[in-house]
Write a protein that holds these residues in place. Structure first.
Motif, PDB file in Angstrom:
ATOM      1  N   TRP A 201       1.230   9.112  -8.737  1.00  0.00           N
ATOM      2  CA  TRP A 201      -0.186   9.356  -8.453  1.00  0.00           C
ATOM      3  C   TRP A 201      -1.067   8.306  -9.092  1.00  0.00           C
ATOM      4  O   TRP A 201      -2.143   7.984  -8.576  1.00  0.00           O
ATOM      5  CB  TRP A 201      -0.567  10.780  -8.883  1.00  0.00           C
ATOM      6  N   ARG A 202      -0.614   7.753 -10.239  1.00  0.00           N
ATOM      7  CA  ARG A 202      -1.375   6.644 -10.815  1.00  0.00           C
ATOM      8  C   ARG A 202      -1.362   5.462  -9.861  1.00  0.00           C
ATOM      9  O   ARG A 202      -2.373   4.779  -9.679  1.00  0.00           O
ATOM     10  CB  ARG A 202      -0.787   6.240 -12.171  1.00  0.00           C
TER      11      ARG A 202
ATOM     12  N   VAL B 182       0.861  -1.181   0.000  1.00  0.00           N
ATOM     13  CA  VAL B 182       0.000   0.000   0.000  1.00  0.00           C
ATOM     14  C   VAL B 182       0.900   1.233   0.000  1.00  0.00           C
ATOM     15  O   VAL B 182       1.815   1.306   0.818  1.00  0.00           O
ATOM     16  CB  VAL B 182      -0.874   0.039   1.279  1.00  0.00           C
ATOM     17  N   PRO B 183       0.690   2.194  -0.928  1.00  0.00           N
ATOM     18  CA  PRO B 183       1.452   3.444  -0.848  1.00  0.00           C
ATOM     19  C   PRO B 183       1.009   4.230   0.389  1.00  0.00           C
ATOM     20  O   PRO B 183      -0.190   4.412   0.611  1.00  0.00           O
ATOM     21  CB  PRO B 183       1.072   4.192  -2.130  1.00  0.00           C
ATOM     22  N   VAL B 184       1.996   4.661   1.187  1.00  0.00           N
ATOM     23  CA  VAL B 184       1.704   5.381   2.426  1.00  0.00           C
ATOM     24  C   VAL B 184       2.477   6.695   2.395  1.00  0.00           C
ATOM     25  O   VAL B 184       3.680   6.694   2.124  1.00  0.00           O
ATOM     26  CB  VAL B 184       2.140   4.535   3.650  1.00  0.00           C
TER      27      VAL B 184
ATOM     28  N   VAL C  53      -0.945   5.602  -6.525  1.00  0.00           N
ATOM     29  CA  VAL C  53      -1.766   5.903  -5.350  1.00  0.00           C
ATOM     30  C   VAL C  53      -3.250   5.742  -5.694  1.00  0.00           C
ATOM     31  O   VAL C  53      -4.023   5.151  -4.933  1.00  0.00           O
ATOM     32  CB  VAL C  53      -1.474   7.335  -4.850  1.00  0.00           C
ATOM     33  N   ALA C  54      -3.637   6.237  -6.884  1.00  0.00           N
ATOM     34  CA  ALA C  54      -5.041   6.147  -7.293  1.00  0.00           C
ATOM     35  C   ALA C  54      -5.452   4.695  -7.472  1.00  0.00           C
ATOM     36  O   ALA C  54      -6.542   4.288  -7.057  1.00  0.00           O
ATOM     37  CB  ALA C  54      -5.252   6.924  -8.593  1.00  0.00           C
ATOM     38  N   LEU C  55      -4.587   3.914  -8.092  1.00  0.00           N
ATOM     39  CA  LEU C  55      -4.903   2.510  -8.352  1.00  0.00           C
ATOM     40  C   LEU C  55      -5.096   1.759  -7.033  1.00  0.00           C
ATOM     41  O   LEU C  55      -5.956   0.900  -6.914  1.00  0.00           O
ATOM     42  CB  LEU C  55      -3.768   1.880  -9.156  1.00  0.00           C
ATOM     43  N   SER C  56      -4.271   2.096  -6.061  1.00  0.00           N
ATOM     44  CA  SER C  56      -4.350   1.412  -4.778  1.00  0.00           C
ATOM     45  C   SER C  56      -5.582   1.855  -3.985  1.00  0.00           C
ATOM     46  O   SER C  56      -6.293   1.021  -3.426  1.00  0.00           O
ATOM     47  CB  SER C  56      -3.074   1.698  -3.971  1.00  0.00           C
ATOM     48  N   GLY C  57      -5.840   3.157  -3.941  1.00  0.00           N
ATOM     49  CA  GLY C  57      -6.944   3.638  -3.136  1.00  0.00           C
ATOM     50  C   GLY C  57      -6.806   3.224  -1.674  1.00  0.00           C
ATOM     51  O   GLY C  57      -7.798   3.014  -0.989  1.00  0.00           O
ATOM     52  N   GLY C  58      -5.582   3.068  -1.206  1.00  0.00           N
ATOM     53  CA  GLY C  58      -5.359   2.694   0.186  1.00  0.00           C
ATOM     54  C   GLY C  58      -5.427   1.202   0.434  1.00  0.00           C
ATOM     55  O   GLY C  58      -5.300   0.755   1.561  1.00  0.00           O
TER      56      GLY C  58
ATOM     57  N   VAL D  68      -0.750  -1.442 -15.264  1.00  0.00           N
ATOM     58  CA  VAL D  68      -0.713   0.005 -15.438  1.00  0.00           C
ATOM     59  C   VAL D  68       0.732   0.481 -15.364  1.00  0.00           C
ATOM     60  O   VAL D  68       1.370   0.349 -14.328  1.00  0.00           O
ATOM     61  CB  VAL D  68      -1.543   0.696 -14.333  1.00  0.00           C
TER      62      VAL D  68
END
Lengths: 559, 450
Positions: free
Chosen positions: B411-412, B379-381, B414-419, B447
């Motif tokens: 940002w792609r 997860v990107p944190v 982070v968006a793909l992960s959505g947390g 992606v």
């Protein structure tokens, strides 16, 4: 590797610090912490540093993350995923950044201009945005405020979640109700009251507007609860938000606001009341305006005679009539204009011998009052959204005076058209273009529903064809061309095929114009085909939903 | 054989663009307007006539199944590969049969293909002859190699002297000495025919201006350069594998002599880095059967895109052969089918395993900056100004490299992960993790994050 091992007694980080210090100062000034027989001091230092570097790198371990730092996961987006082709299309549209296309676009369509339509269609289908395209979508919306409402709706909850993490996209939080400081739910009376009492001005305006759209009565009561203590500028802004959902119930509050200390507040209250044809103010205005206009039969043909008011009394002023005329205008005609504008149009037929709006507009007006009177009726028709009067005032689109600047300006005509139904609007503008051509049509086309109805589309294409034959360059019509690319029904593309060829140039034509026209029509056709493909892609069912969705209540099929 | 003539997605096509301007120009040509007589054949050839600025239309032919990568032929004057017409044509083709119907290629399209095939065959034979002519006089070749080794040895010795002088006077003084000192030394290494040493020296010159902590980084890099010098000077005493790594790091060309390995190679990532003279394209492949990660390199002269282009997310049935050295570099050999959608994803590990993998790889190649690795569930944190990739199921995380945190791809991701956890392929090294490709949860295409 080849280096001499460092003395094992020392802790490694310590040794590294000392190596760095010695390297910075130089071994001439600082004896390195390591030495080796037969090696010069700098070489021994490099040996040890090489080993330490590889050891440090090989020993790197991930850091530990406190759970508190992990972002709250984005809420699930319940909307269905985009069909694959539509997602690819969106990626292409978003890749076409403005500023890249300097110069002539040639025959290639302007993809960025198609984005608003794409978003509107996708939103109408209720699709969820593909997550990995959200950054590009938010960037596009950041650059173009007109895209924001549709883009943010499409971006949905995950878009908002993302926007909170990047300051570049802060606009999304401001633009979305509940995005920044969340607005209370409709049922949360206490939260609403607190925000109204304690919130910043912008938050209070947002709260009032949102509440007014949902529940006009509660919004008005909330405003009335603090009305007396608000500052004059704030009262004006708050009053303005009552335009949404305006109804007869608002009359008592607005009547009261007619006695406000601020002249601007009074004027706005009067304007809102005059838009309510059943209000007492409207009735008072009907009497005042009615006394100024009458049908005179003394000449052969019935004629309207106008007797403008001789004074602006206190009652008129209280009802929002501005007494002081702008420079260069006669006082009496200034007052007349305001009275007629605010009087309900429905009262005129009874006052003028039972005539229909068409008949009234057709009556000759004595003593040059026609311009003033008709202009005021136009403003009244727009304010009261009265289609019958608007149609009468617009007259026949093919009338010769319709093409030039008459009593009714093009801007006013556009506003009058906006009160008509979509079909009537398209038909009128089509008639206008058929007679007067395209040079004045841009503003009128802007108010027509998209896609253009067939008669309107045909009129535009015919007019473009005529303009080409007349030998001018297509960029004189680039505004209309651009509109046509976005608004013409894609089904018309087939009818345009004949226009794609480069015609023989007539003698008096501008040089090369034929080629440019062919190019412009090619771009038009290409764009129309693209729009048709876009619509088709968005209509396709995403895989896994080949069967219609089950009715509510029955369990969803297992994936 | 895999299914022939599988159409690519628009994103995959756009990923082939040599630069942003071509991407935009190509997107605009990706519509039916300027095109006529388009078509695609079962063997992966796509063709069309594009109305351009000139008198006649440009003839564009793209062979999506060419063994040496994407092969484009266009009569336009652009030197970019692929040119905007090729990109536009592929975009149109990506849309489906409606825009580019199936058919038999016309004569002009076949001609282009034949010409290319002949040239390729010629290259192969001359290449074979070239190497055979090399072996024709082994004595001369040996003498040449010896002369070069002597030059490199002289260069490495000189470099050792310069490094020792530097450390004697102190690195702090290097800040004042500036670029010229390094540029001059780099030029000496070019003369010594050691391009690997020259490149490292040039990079040393940039470190004093690279922000806080430069002193530590400069010492590290000086020490590793010293290690490489020592490795070269003592190469006879090194194990064979390590000696090969030293040779390739110094800049001696090696031939891809490893045995050909046939696999379905999944294209994990493709990205370019450019300096004033050269564009370097890196393509990471993952063998779906061998579970091996391999690196293809392709070069383009300044301003030109490298020729080899493979769309991320597709898999190709092909043979690769390894270069000597430990960096995982391979050469692409025979391709047995056009690239097709893969449907598989690489197997991933935890962040701790990824860091350990880099540590282990240093044993074979201490000069290694990073290793390719797939993180299974991360997860990107946010982490101050930067981001980390945190294991979904452990409390550990890898920091992003400075270069990764300034890219839009972040940002792609982070968006793909959505947390929520996603699978991420990238390069893991001593400066952190550089994400290159991510896969969404559940279904969904890869992606690219570069």
């Amino acid at each position: 590797m080849n280096g001499t091992p460092a003395p094992p007694a020392r802790p490694a980080p310590d040794l590294w610090e000392e190596l760095v210090t010695a390297a910075l100062l130089g071994t001439e000034r600082r004896t390195p912490p390591v030495s080796a027989p037969g090696r010069e001091a700098p070489v021994a230092l490099l040996d040890a540093a090489a080993e330490a570097t590889v050891r440090r790198r090989a020993g790197l371990r991930p850091a530990s993350v406190p759970a508190a730092r992990r972002p709250e996961p984005a809420p699930d987006d319940p909307r269905p995923a985009l069909p694959a082709a539509a997602a690819r299309r969106l990626a292409t549209l978003l890749a076409d950044r403005p500023g890249a296309g300097v110069g002539r676009r040639g025959t290639a369509p302007d993809l960025m201009e198609l984005l608003p339509q794409w978003l509107a269609t996708a939103n109408a289908h209720g699709y969820a945005a593909p997550a990995h395209l959200l950054p590009a979508l938010l960037d596009a919306a950041r650059g173009r405020t007109d895209l924001r409402p549709a883009a943010l709706r499409f971006a949905g909850t995950r878009g908002l979640w993302l926007a909170r993490l990047n300051p570049d996209w802060r606009f999304a939080l401001r633009a979305t109700p509940g995005g920044g400081s969340a607005l209370p739910d409709s049922g949360d009376t206490e939260g609403t009251g607190r925000l109204w009492q304690e919130g910043l001005f912008a938050e209070r305006v947002a709260l009032l507007s949102a509440l007014r759209a949902r529940d006009p009565r509660t919004a008005r009561e909330l405003l009335a609860s603090t009305w007396a203590t608000e500052r004059a500028e704030d009262r004006l802004m708050f009053l303005d938000s009552l335009r949404t959902g305006l109804g007869p119930d608002d009359e008592p509050f607005l009547e009261q606001a007619l006695g406000d200390r601020s002249r601007n507040v009074r004027a706005t209250a009067a304007e809102l009341l005059s838009a309510l044809p059943g209000s007492a103010l409207a009735a008072r205005m009907a009497v005042r305006a009615g006394s100024c206009v009458a049908v005179d039969h003394t000449f052969g043909t019935p004629t309207l005679v106008v007797e403008a008011p001789h004074e602006c009394d206190a009652g008129m002023e209280r009802d929002g009539v501005v007494a002081k005329a702008p420079a260069g205008r006669g006082e009496r005609s200034w007052w007349l204009g305001q009275l007629v504008e605010a009087a309900p149009l429905g009262a005129w037929p009874a006052r003028l011998g039972g005539r229909t709006p068409e008949q009234i507009v057709a009556l000759p007006v004595a003593d040059d009052w026609q311009g003033e009177l008709h202009a005021a009726w136009c403003r009244a028709a727009v304010r009261q959204r009265d289609a019958a009067w608007a149609r009468a005032l617009l007259g026949s689109p093919s009338a010769p005076e319709a093409g030039g600047p008459g009593a009714v300006s093009l801007a006013e005509r556009a506003k009058l058209l906006a009160t008509l139904g979509a079909g009537d609007r398209a038909e009128w503008v089509a008639g206008f273009i058929a007679v007067h051509g395209l040079s004045e049509a841009f503003q009128l086309l802007g108010v027509c529903a998209v896609p253009w109805a067939p008669p309107l589309g045909r009129a535009v294409v015919d007019a473009l064809n005529i303009a080409r034959d007349a030998g001018s360059y297509p960029w004189s019509f680039s505004g209309v061309m651009g509109l046509a690319e976005r608004c013409l029904d894609p089904a018309e593309a087939g009818r345009l095929d004949a226009l794609l060829a480069v015609p023989d140039e007539p003698e008096d034509a501008s040089p090369g114009a034929g080629g440019y026209w062919a190019e412009a029509f090619q771009r038009l056709v290409t764009t129309l085909r693209l729009r048709a493909a876009m619509t088709e892609e968005l209509a396709a069912r995403p895989p896994g939903e080949a069967t219609p969705a089950p009715p509510c209540g029955s369990p969803p099929a297992q994936a | 054989m895999t299914e022939h003539g599988v159409r690519w997605s628009a994103e995959q096509v756009l990923a082939l663009a040599p630069d942003a301007a071509s991407r935009e120009a190509g997107s605009r040509l990706g519509a039916a307007g300027p095109w006529s007589e388009t078509g695609s054949s079962a063997d992966g050839t796509v063709w069309g006539l594009c109305k351009g600025g000139g008198s006649g239309p440009y003839r564009t032919v793209v062979d999506t199944a060419d063994a040496s990568g994407l092969a484009c032929a266009c009569t336009c004057p652009s030197r970019k590969v692929p040119c905007k017409h090729a990109l536009g044509l592929l975009l149109l083709w990506a849309e489906g049969d409606g825009a580019v119907p199936r058919g038999e290629p016309p004569a002009w399209a076949v001609q282009g293909r034949k010409g290319r095939e002949e040239r390729a065959a010629e290259r192969r034979t001359t290449g074979a002859e070239g190497s055979s002519s090399g072996t024709a006089d082994p004595e001369a070749a040996r003498r040449r190699a010896e002369r070069r080794a002597e030059r490199i040895t002289a260069g490495a010795t000189e470099l050792e002297q310069r490094l020792a002088d530097l450390l004697r006077g102190g690195l702090a003084a290097a800040e004042q000495a500036g670029y010229e000192l390094w540029e001059e030394t780099a030029a000496r290494m070019v003369d010594a025919q050691a391009p690997g040493l020259a490149a490292r020296v040039r990079e040393l010159g940039a470190i004093p201006g690279s922000g806080p902590g430069w002193q530590v980084r400069l010492l590290e890099e000086c020490a590793l350069l010293h290690l490489l010098d020592q490795g070269w000077l003592g190469r006879e005493r090194l194990p064979q594998e390590l000696a090969a790594t030293v040779r390739s790091r110094v800049g001696l060309p090696g031939a891809a002599q490893g045995p050909p390995v046939r696999d379905r190679w999944l294209v994990l990532a493709q990205y370019d880095t450019a300096d004033a003279k050269l564009t370097t394209r890196r393509i990471w492949l993952y063998g779906t059967a061998s579970r091996r990660t391999a690196l293809l390199l392709s070069y383009g002269a300044a301003g030109r895109a490298p020729e080899l282009a493979l769309p991320v997310g597709l898999a190709l049935d092909a043979e690769v052969s390894a270069y000597p050295g430990a960096a995982g570099r391979v050469a692409l050999g025979e391709r047995f089918a056009p690239p097709a959608p893969a449907g598989t994803r690489p197997e991933g590990v935890t962040t701790a395993e990824a860091a350990a993998r880099y540590g282990e790889a240093l044993r074979a190649d201490p000069w290694l900056e990073s290793v390719p690795v797939t993180l299974e569930r991360v997860v990107p944190v946010p982490d101050g100004d930067s981001w980390q990739l945190a294991d979904a199921d452990e409390d550990t995380a890898l920091p992003l490299t400075p270069v990764a945190r300034s890219r839009p791809g972040l940002w792609r991701l982070v968006a793909l992960s959505g947390g929520a956890p996603v699978k991420v392929f990238g390069e893991c090294g001593h400066r952190g993790f550089t994400p290159l490709t991510a896969w969404p949860r559940g279904e969904g295409e890869a992606v690219p994050l570069y």
